[in-house]
Design a protein around this motif. Structure first.
Motif, mmCIF file in Angstrom:
data_model
loop_
_atom_site.group_PDB
_atom_site.id
_atom_site.type_symbol
_atom_site.label_atom_id
_atom_site.label_comp_id
_atom_site.label_asym_id
_atom_site.label_seq_id
_atom_site.Cartn_x
_atom_site.Cartn_y
_atom_site.Cartn_z
ATOM 1 N N ALA A 20 0.838 -1.202 0.000
ATOM 2 C CA ALA A 20 0.000 0.000 0.000
ATOM 3 C C ALA A 20 0.871 1.251 0.000
ATOM 4 O O ALA A 20 1.999 1.244 0.507
ATOM 5 C CB ALA A 20 -0.905 -0.002 1.224
ATOM 6 N N PRO A 21 0.377 2.327 -0.584
ATOM 7 C CA PRO A 21 1.122 3.594 -0.528
ATOM 8 C C PRO A 21 1.261 4.082 0.905
ATOM 9 O O PRO A 21 0.494 3.674 1.798
ATOM 10 C CB PRO A 21 0.251 4.550 -1.351
ATOM 11 C CG PRO A 21 -0.638 3.675 -2.170
ATOM 12 C CD PRO A 21 -0.871 2.444 -1.352
ATOM 13 N N ASP A 22 2.227 4.941 1.122
ATOM 14 C CA ASP A 22 2.349 5.634 2.409
ATOM 15 C C ASP A 22 1.342 6.780 2.380
ATOM 16 O O ASP A 22 1.606 7.844 1.815
ATOM 17 C CB ASP A 22 3.770 6.167 2.582
ATOM 18 C CG ASP A 22 3.982 6.856 3.934
ATOM 19 O OD1 ASP A 22 2.992 7.352 4.517
ATOM 20 O OD2 ASP A 22 5.132 6.909 4.403
ATOM 21 N N GLN A 25 2.236 10.298 3.554
ATOM 22 C CA GLN A 25 3.098 10.988 2.589
ATOM 23 C C GLN A 25 2.287 11.473 1.389
ATOM 24 O O GLN A 25 2.486 12.593 0.905
ATOM 25 C CB GLN A 25 4.212 10.046 2.131
ATOM 26 C CG GLN A 25 5.219 10.683 1.196
ATOM 27 C CD GLN A 25 6.265 9.690 0.731
ATOM 28 O OE1 GLN A 25 5.947 8.649 0.165
ATOM 29 N NE2 GLN A 25 7.531 10.008 0.980
ATOM 30 N N VAL A 26 1.379 10.628 0.918
ATOM 31 C CA VAL A 26 0.536 11.015 -0.216
ATOM 32 C C VAL A 26 -0.307 12.235 0.131
ATOM 33 O O VAL A 26 -0.397 13.200 -0.648
ATOM 34 C CB VAL A 26 -0.369 9.840 -0.637
ATOM 35 C CG1 VAL A 26 -1.396 10.294 -1.671
ATOM 36 C CG2 VAL A 26 0.459 8.687 -1.191
ATOM 37 N N GLU A 27 -0.928 12.219 1.294
ATOM 38 C CA GLU A 27 -1.810 13.325 1.682
ATOM 39 C C GLU A 27 -1.020 14.597 1.951
ATOM 40 O O GLU A 27 -1.506 15.702 1.673
ATOM 41 C CB GLU A 27 -2.634 12.911 2.894
ATOM 42 C CG GLU A 27 -3.665 11.844 2.547
ATOM 43 C CD GLU A 27 -4.421 11.332 3.757
ATOM 44 O OE1 GLU A 27 -5.609 10.999 3.610
ATOM 45 O OE2 GLU A 27 -3.821 11.244 4.853
ATOM 46 N N ASP A 28 0.202 14.458 2.465
ATOM 47 C CA ASP A 28 1.043 15.647 2.652
ATOM 48 C C ASP A 28 1.371 16.278 1.300
ATOM 49 O O ASP A 28 1.320 17.498 1.142
ATOM 50 C CB ASP A 28 2.339 15.273 3.377
ATOM 51 C CG ASP A 28 2.121 15.009 4.856
ATOM 52 O OD1 ASP A 28 1.046 15.376 5.375
ATOM 53 O OD2 ASP A 28 3.021 14.427 5.488
ATOM 54 N N ALA A 29 1.689 15.426 0.330
ATOM 55 C CA ALA A 29 2.008 15.944 -1.007
ATOM 56 C C ALA A 29 0.769 16.523 -1.672
ATOM 57 O O ALA A 29 0.850 17.508 -2.416
ATOM 58 C CB ALA A 29 2.605 14.828 -1.860
ATOM 59 N N GLN A 58 -3.992 6.027 -9.266
ATOM 60 C CA GLN A 58 -3.215 5.550 -8.126
ATOM 61 C C GLN A 58 -2.174 6.595 -7.738
ATOM 62 O O GLN A 58 -1.623 7.281 -8.603
ATOM 63 C CB GLN A 58 -2.490 4.250 -8.500
ATOM 64 C CG GLN A 58 -3.400 3.148 -9.013
ATOM 65 C CD GLN A 58 -4.056 2.368 -7.900
ATOM 66 O OE1 GLN A 58 -3.437 2.111 -6.870
ATOM 67 N NE2 GLN A 58 -5.293 1.963 -8.109
ATOM 68 N N PRO A 59 -1.871 6.720 -6.442
ATOM 69 C CA PRO A 59 -0.815 7.656 -6.039
ATOM 70 C C PRO A 59 0.544 7.216 -6.581
ATOM 71 O O PRO A 59 0.889 6.038 -6.549
ATOM 72 C CB PRO A 59 -0.835 7.577 -4.509
ATOM 73 C CG PRO A 59 -2.158 6.987 -4.157
ATOM 74 C CD PRO A 59 -2.504 6.069 -5.295
ATOM 75 N N HIS A 60 1.282 8.155 -7.113
ATOM 76 C CA HIS A 60 2.647 7.920 -7.581
ATOM 77 C C HIS A 60 2.707 6.791 -8.609
ATOM 78 O O HIS A 60 3.637 5.979 -8.606
ATOM 79 C CB HIS A 60 3.585 7.623 -6.405
ATOM 80 C CG HIS A 60 3.560 8.668 -5.330
ATOM 81 N ND1 HIS A 60 3.798 10.000 -5.590
ATOM 82 C CD2 HIS A 60 3.298 8.572 -3.996
ATOM 83 C CE1 HIS A 60 3.699 10.689 -4.466
ATOM 84 N NE2 HIS A 60 3.392 9.851 -3.491
ATOM 85 N N SER A 61 1.716 6.737 -9.483
ATOM 86 C CA SER A 61 1.725 5.724 -10.538
ATOM 87 C C SER A 61 2.882 5.976 -11.498
ATOM 88 O O SER A 61 3.231 7.135 -11.768
ATOM 89 C CB SER A 61 0.407 5.757 -11.315
ATOM 90 O OG SER A 61 0.484 4.951 -12.469
ATOM 91 N N LEU A 68 -2.661 9.759 -9.619
ATOM 92 C CA LEU A 68 -3.506 10.634 -8.804
ATOM 93 C C LEU A 68 -2.737 11.858 -8.330
ATOM 94 O O LEU A 68 -3.308 12.942 -8.190
ATOM 95 C CB LEU A 68 -4.046 9.863 -7.596
ATOM 96 C CG LEU A 68 -5.035 10.628 -6.710
ATOM 97 C CD1 LEU A 68 -6.412 10.662 -7.363
ATOM 98 C CD2 LEU A 68 -5.129 10.005 -5.319
ATOM 99 N N THR A 69 -1.451 11.699 -8.069
ATOM 100 C CA THR A 69 -0.637 12.784 -7.534
ATOM 101 C C THR A 69 0.138 13.527 -8.619
ATOM 102 O O THR A 69 0.954 14.394 -8.306
ATOM 103 C CB THR A 69 0.349 12.217 -6.500
ATOM 104 O OG1 THR A 69 1.011 11.056 -7.038
ATOM 105 C CG2 THR A 69 -0.376 11.801 -5.231
ATOM 106 N N GLY A 70 -0.107 13.192 -9.877
ATOM 107 C CA GLY A 70 0.563 13.873 -10.984
ATOM 108 C C GLY A 70 -0.228 15.067 -11.486
ATOM 109 O O GLY A 70 -1.229 15.476 -10.881
#
Length: 227
Positions: A20-22, A25-29, A58-61, A68-70
């Motif tokens: 699973a993603p961290d 960290q994802v939400e902070d970014a 997906q985060p950091h795909s 999702l984070t791009g």
């Protein structure tokens, strides 16, 4: 029974999903919290496609097309009003573009959005679906996981989704390392409806100037353009 329990009973996740993603960290970014149901959903299933059709970002795909984070979600949000105003007869929007955040896509180029209201309570965010940033729009009052339970269970009908979506039952196909690579996902990226319309016109299909492209035409285009 929670929505995730209902979904996993309906459509089993991989026996061994990827790590699973961290999430912190994802939400902070990201600069804000994400819906809890989405985090549990991605943790349980990982990357892949539901019914060979619906892909969640997906985060950091490794692929910019489903990251999702791009930059893509923000880019799509900025294009919603541009596409609408460019139309001869602009259609009404059910939600303000600033309250929409893309978090999924289909093989037909339909986008799934969170309606991020109230902004500070992501567990109350609902779902909106549209076709290639154009009309029509479909709004669902519930979480993403509840939406998937309804669609895969056959109780929620999204007009722009193919009628035979469940012809093989509700399924989830995990992405392989190759299919999540930047090169492969770039080839699999949703194609604009204009490209398909131009091909259809050149190949004798009778299409209206505007409106949804019939599923059989999209499938014919994909058959002739597999790469």
């Amino acid at each position: 029974m929670t929505a995730l329990h209902a979904l996993t009973a309906l459509c089993p996740p991989p026996a061994v999903p990827p790590p699973a993603p961290d999430w912190s960290q994802v939400e902070d970014a990201w600069g804000t919290s994400l819906p809890q149901d989405y985090k549990e959903l991605v943790t349980a299933y990982g990357p892949g496609r539901f019914c060979g059709f619906i892909t969640l970002y997906q985060p950091h795909s490794p692929s910019a097309w489903i990251d999702l984070t791009g930059p893509l979600p923000a880019r799509l949000r900025g294009q919603i009003e541009e596409v609408r105003q460019a139309a001869r007869h602009p259609w009404p929007l059910p939600h303000s573009p600033e309250n929409l955040f893309a978090m999924g896509v289909t093989d037909n180029g339909d986008y799934l959005f969170w309606v991020t209201q109230p902004a500070e309570t992501p567990d109350q965010w609902t779902v909106a679906v549209n076709e290639a940033l154009r009309a029509p729009w479909f709004s669902y009052t519930g979480s993403l996981t509840e939406f998937l339970v309804g669609v895969l269970g056959g109780t929620t009908r999204v007009p722009m989704f193919p009628r035979d979506l469940l012809r093989h039952g509700p399924t989830f196909t995990p992405s392989t390392p190759r299919s999540t690579s930047l090169e492969t996902t770039t080839r699999m990226a949703p194609v604009s409806t204009r490209t398909i319309r131009e091909w259809a016109d050149a190949n004798g299909f009778d299409l209206p100037e505007r409106g949804r492209i019939p599923y059989d035409v999209v499938e014919a285009w994909r058959h002739e353009n597999p790469s």
